[in-house]
Scaffold this motif. Structure first.
Motif, PDB file in Angstrom:
ATOM      1  N   VAL A   2     -51.729  57.419 -77.793  1.00 59.11           N
ATOM      2  CA  VAL A   2     -53.128  57.030 -77.673  1.00 59.11           C
ATOM      3  C   VAL A   2     -53.591  57.437 -76.277  1.00 59.11           C
ATOM      4  O   VAL A   2     -52.778  57.704 -75.393  1.00 59.11           O
ATOM      5  CB  VAL A   2     -53.365  55.519 -77.929  1.00 59.11           C
ATOM      6  N   GLU A  47     -55.402  61.370 -83.318  1.00 60.99           N
ATOM      7  CA  GLU A  47     -54.996  60.387 -82.308  1.00 60.99           C
ATOM      8  C   GLU A  47     -56.175  59.490 -81.941  1.00 60.99           C
ATOM      9  O   GLU A  47     -57.329  59.835 -82.162  1.00 60.99           O
ATOM     10  CB  GLU A  47     -54.443  61.087 -81.061  1.00 60.99           C
ATOM     11  N   ARG A  48     -55.864  58.324 -81.387  1.00 60.52           N
ATOM     12  CA  ARG A  48     -56.894  57.350 -81.036  1.00 60.52           C
ATOM     13  C   ARG A  48     -57.250  57.451 -79.557  1.00 60.52           C
ATOM     14  O   ARG A  48     -56.376  57.580 -78.703  1.00 60.52           O
ATOM     15  CB  ARG A  48     -56.421  55.929 -81.355  1.00 60.52           C
ATOM     16  N   THR A  62     -63.424  52.399 -79.022  1.00 63.92           N
ATOM     17  CA  THR A  62     -62.358  53.266 -79.524  1.00 63.92           C
ATOM     18  C   THR A  62     -62.954  54.296 -80.470  1.00 63.92           C
ATOM     19  O   THR A  62     -64.071  54.126 -80.969  1.00 63.92           O
ATOM     20  CB  THR A  62     -61.263  52.417 -80.235  1.00 63.92           C
ATOM     21  N   LYS A 135     -49.009  53.047 -76.581  1.00 64.72           N
ATOM     22  CA  LYS A 135     -49.898  52.107 -77.260  1.00 64.72           C
ATOM     23  C   LYS A 135     -50.787  51.455 -76.211  1.00 64.72           C
ATOM     24  O   LYS A 135     -50.396  51.335 -75.049  1.00 64.72           O
ATOM     25  CB  LYS A 135     -49.105  51.060 -78.042  1.00 64.72           C
TER      26      LYS A 135
END
Length: 154
Positions: A2, A47-48, A62, A135
């Motif tokens: 992330v 992906e974030r 986000t 994360k």
């Protein structure tokens, strides 16, 4: 992986990056330098992204990466054309166009933007304006771990 993306919020009209992202008028971010640097070639579709305003202590939004374009060794004309070709998504101010006039560019298009319950950011020394982490909890107060620059090396 992330990604935590710092957004300028200079206060002048046109510079409030996170406001534009939340309003849907900015769907792409750019990072650039004279040579390759994070996140060039290190961010991928699916992906974030997490966003926070520079100077704030909270991660507040986000999104999901849709497409990434990496450029190296661009000429001045190519830089100008690349930024102009993507201006409808980048929504850059004139000042930002000057700032991102760099030979190596990474354009990151995203979608599915959501505001989130603010997460308290555990700022550690000398962090860059784009972090690549396993994360988000790794940089949140209470669950953070010492930032490891190994993930940010080429």
């Amino acid at each position: 992986m992330v990604h935590l993306v710092y957004c300028d919020n200079a206060g002048k009209k046109g510079e409030k990056v996170l406001d534009k992202i939340l309003a849907g008028t900015k769907t792409m971010v750019v990072r650039g330098a004279a040579g390759r640097k994070i996140p060039h070639s290190r961010v991928f579709a699916g992906e974030r992204l997490y966003f926070m305003e520079k100077g704030s202590a909270f991660i507040t939004a986000t999104a999901i990466v849709k497409e990434v374009q990496n450029f190296v060794k661009l000429s001045d004309e190519e830089i100008t054309k690349t930024l102009a070709d993507h201006q409808s998504k980048l929504n850059l101010s004139d000042k930002q166009k000057v700032r991102w006039h760099k030979k190596c560019l990474c354009l990151v298009e995203f979608g599915e933007v959501q505001e989130i319950t603010p997460l308290a950011f555990d700022h550690q020394g000398n962090m860059d304006d784009w972090l690549i982490i396993e994360k988000i909890e790794d940089v949140v107060v209470g669950t953070s771990i010492p930032y490891n620059y190994e993930k940010s090396k080429f």
